[in-house]
Design a protein around this motif. Structure first.
Motif, PDB file in Angstrom:
ATOM      1  N   GLY A 153      55.432  17.359   2.456  1.00 41.32           N
ATOM      2  CA  GLY A 153      54.878  18.202   1.411  1.00 41.32           C
ATOM      3  C   GLY A 153      53.407  18.458   1.659  1.00 41.32           C
TER       4      GLY A 153
ATOM      5  N   GLY B 232      57.408  21.687   2.957  1.00 39.16           N
ATOM      6  CA  GLY B 232      57.350  22.027   1.540  1.00 39.16           C
ATOM      7  C   GLY B 232      58.046  21.006   0.672  1.00 39.16           C
ATOM      8  N   ASP B 233      57.538  20.832  -0.545  1.00 39.51           N
ATOM      9  CA  ASP B 233      58.139  19.895  -1.489  1.00 39.51           C
ATOM     10  C   ASP B 233      57.636  20.234  -2.890  1.00 39.51           C
TER      11      ASP B 233
ATOM     12  N   GLU C 262      55.671  25.119  -1.437  1.00 40.52           N
ATOM     13  CA  GLU C 262      56.664  25.379  -0.400  1.00 40.52           C
ATOM     14  C   GLU C 262      56.038  26.206   0.725  1.00 40.52           C
TER      15      GLU C 262
ATOM     16  N   SER D 256      61.610  25.676   0.964  1.00 41.19           N
ATOM     17  CA  SER D 256      61.297  24.338   1.471  1.00 41.19           C
ATOM     18  C   SER D 256      62.532  23.727   2.095  1.00 41.19           C
TER      19      SER D 256
END
Length: 582
Positions: free
Chosen positions: A411, A434-435, A449, A492
């Motif tokens: 992330g 991404g997170d 993301e 993501s």
């Protein structure tokens, strides 16, 4: 993890370990071994089609086993060591499995009708590998790369792209105007193959780098599965085989954009903004990655002289392939053995011809060194999943296959993404994926993301933009110049992480490669060494674990900064790759 392509926050993708046969019967053909014409295939109604993988030097014995089992050999793919055979739908795989010459049997079943083709469509008249039928000659490859050649932009000042401020992922790995872009970036003599759902080669932020001459599609779309459930939907073209510059899913386009969107004053820039992007499609519109198209795509990558391929998928229908699991039937075990064997042979074939293999690690939120349960397999036919007990002898393909560099997702705070698979043996590198749940950053929602190009028609179909072209929510960004607009989507997944590593690999090939087949070449082992050497080591969290409130799970990170289960050898670094002294 449920999706076949490695993406979260996107539509649910499922699949099968089979390639798709068009409507009709398989016509008689001569075996490539020169053994003479094969007998006419029995009717489709009472016969199935199979990929029969044989052991080294055991082709003749395997052909005999096919005949003894009541089957007919339609063709032989000698490059990867398998027979395309037709045989009884019941008991054929088990009968073949009794032969010591046979190491795996995977059904290559017909999964749907091609509705855009008129009723009574003719037979499939070219049963041999599409890789052979569509493969580019050495002259084709050389001409295609020569026409796309563009000198490296070493030392040139670079202006930020309009949406660069949204690309936290590029800043994390040093792919910025003041970073790798200003120093050295891959040029069009370096080819990166995207084995995915296709690439929108006409997207304004992909078209300048899209290599149409080398791009191929090894997939035929199918509207429904055998139970009548919607699969790919109506075919867009009469043949149900999309052109090689089309992506009706969006996943492959996003991946390609992250790797190599150009610096052209539009939208975003990729990790390697001057690279040559090659669509090598093996995924259907609905995101299925069948075995045969994957084999053909990898074989083609080797034959065409592709430098790097990105594989953000796993081969269906098994999330984990277990070759000797008592929870599975004999036929299921043979099918999984066929997947493991066939894909490994195709990977070996490509790697031996200079292809560096990059894969997404997976979105199962699982320690791949200690898996215990698989609830997602088999993923085809739709709705056939069942829970089974597994162990570390069961593998995710191709992420856990030999010779593949597998990438976990992070992330924006550099925390391992909650969904990302991990493991001390399995994680080779990490990259931004991404997170949305990563609270260790000031970013909010979708902006946590990865932003990359998206096909307009897919966004419209998914109602993510309205009839006037206005984004319906925060997951899509529109960017316009002189009345022409292009679109970008936040996604993501480990699907989004591995393209960052593929782009860095392309930079390394551009820097250290030597003239080769139509461009530059650098041995995959050397690319791997350089990727690890230029990555930024990241230590495990101080507690040795990270608790993910989204899934209420605790993932334990093991190993030193130099190599651990969350980050592997480290976070990929485009700037270090662009400035390394080799």
């Amino acid at each position: 993890m449920r999706g076949r392509s490695m993406v979260r926050g996107y539509k649910r993708l499922a699949g099968a370990a089979v390639s798709l046969a068009v409507a009709g019967t398989l016509a008689a053909a001569s075996l490539v071994t020169g053994a003479g014409p094969a007998a006419a295939a029995p009717p489709v109604a009472d016969r199935g089609e199979y990929l029969v993988f044989y052991g080294a030097g055991a082709q003749a014995e395997a052909l005999s086993a096919v005949k003894a089992g009541g089957g007919v050999a339609a063709a032989v793919e000698a490059k990867l060591g398998y027979i395309i055979a037709r045989g009884p739908r019941t008991g054929f795989a088990e009968a073949l499995g009794a032969s010591p010459a046979v190491v795996g049997v995977t059904d290559n079943r017909r999964i749907g009708a091609a509705t855009a083709v008129a009723a009574g469509a003719g037979p499939l008249t070219a049963p041999l590998s599409p890789a052979a039928a569509e493969g580019a000659s050495a002259a084709d490859v050389s001409a295609a790369n020569a026409s796309a050649a563009n000198p490296s932009t070493v030392g040139k000042a670079v202006k930020a792209e309009p949406l660069a401020g949204r690309q936290w992922d590029m800043r994390m790995i040093g792919a910025t105007p003041s970073g790798s872009y200003a120093v050295n970036r891959a040029n069009k003599k370096v080819t990166v193959g995207i084995i995915d759902t296709g690439v929108d080669g006409r997207h304004p932020d992909i078209a300048p780098n899209f290599n149409r001459a080398l791009s191929r599609n090894f997939v035929t779309d199918h509207p429904k599965d055998p139970n009548g459930k919607t699969l790919d939907g109506p075919c867009e073209v009469k043949s149900c085989k999309d052109p090689a510059d089309v992506d009706d899913d969006g996943h492959g386009t996003h991946v390609a954009s992250t790797i190599g969107s150009p610096i052209n004053g539009i939208g975003v820039a990729g990790v390697a903004p001057d690279v040559s992007l090659v669509n090598i499609r093996a995924g259907t519109d609905s995101g299925f990655f069948f075995l045969k198209p994957v084999l053909d795509a990898l074989t083609y990558a080797g034959d065409a002289g592709i430098d790097v391929v990105n594989m953000s998928f796993f081969v269906d229908p098994w999330t984990f392939n277990c070759t000797n699991n008592p929870a599975d039937s004999k036929a299921d075990r043979l099918q999984q053995a066929g997947i493991v064997t066939g894909v490994q042979r195709a990977l070996d074939y490509a790697r031996a011809r200079g292809v560096t293999l990059i894969s997404a690690l997976g979105n199962g939120s699982t320690d791949l060194g200690d898996p215990t349960t698989d609830k997602e397999s088999p993923g085809y036919p739709l709705g056939k999943e069942r829970e089974r007990t597994i162990d570390n002898s069961c593998v995710n393909v191709p992420a856990e296959s030999r010779g593949v560099i597998s990438v976990s997702a992070l992330g924006p705070s550099k925390r391992k993404a909650w969904y990302s698979d991990y493991g001390t043996e399995q994680t080779d590198l990490s990259a931004p994926g991404g997170d949305p749940s990563d609270a260790g950053t000031s970013l909010k929602g979708a902006t946590r993301e990865i932003l990359a190009a998206a096909p307009t028609h897919v966004l419209r179909r998914e109602k993510l933009i309205n009839a006037a072209g206005k984004p319906a929510g925060g997951s899509v960004v529109r960017e316009c110049h002189h009345g022409h607009c292009s679109y970008y989507q936040y996604l993501s997944g480990t699907s989004m992480a591995s393209p960052h590593a593929a782009g860095v690999a392309a930079i390394l090939v551009a820097r250290f490669g030597r003239p080769g087949k139509g461009g530059l070449t650098l041995s995959p082992s050397r690319v791997e060494q350089l990727l690890y050497a230029t990555a930024t080591p990241v230590s495990c969290p101080a507690s040795g674990s990270t608790t993910y409130s989204v899934s209420e799970e605790t993932h334990t990170c093991a190993g030193p900064a130099a190599k651990n289960g969350f980050y592997g050898h480290g976070l990929v670094n485009a700037y270090r790759a662009a400035t390394a002294k080799g």
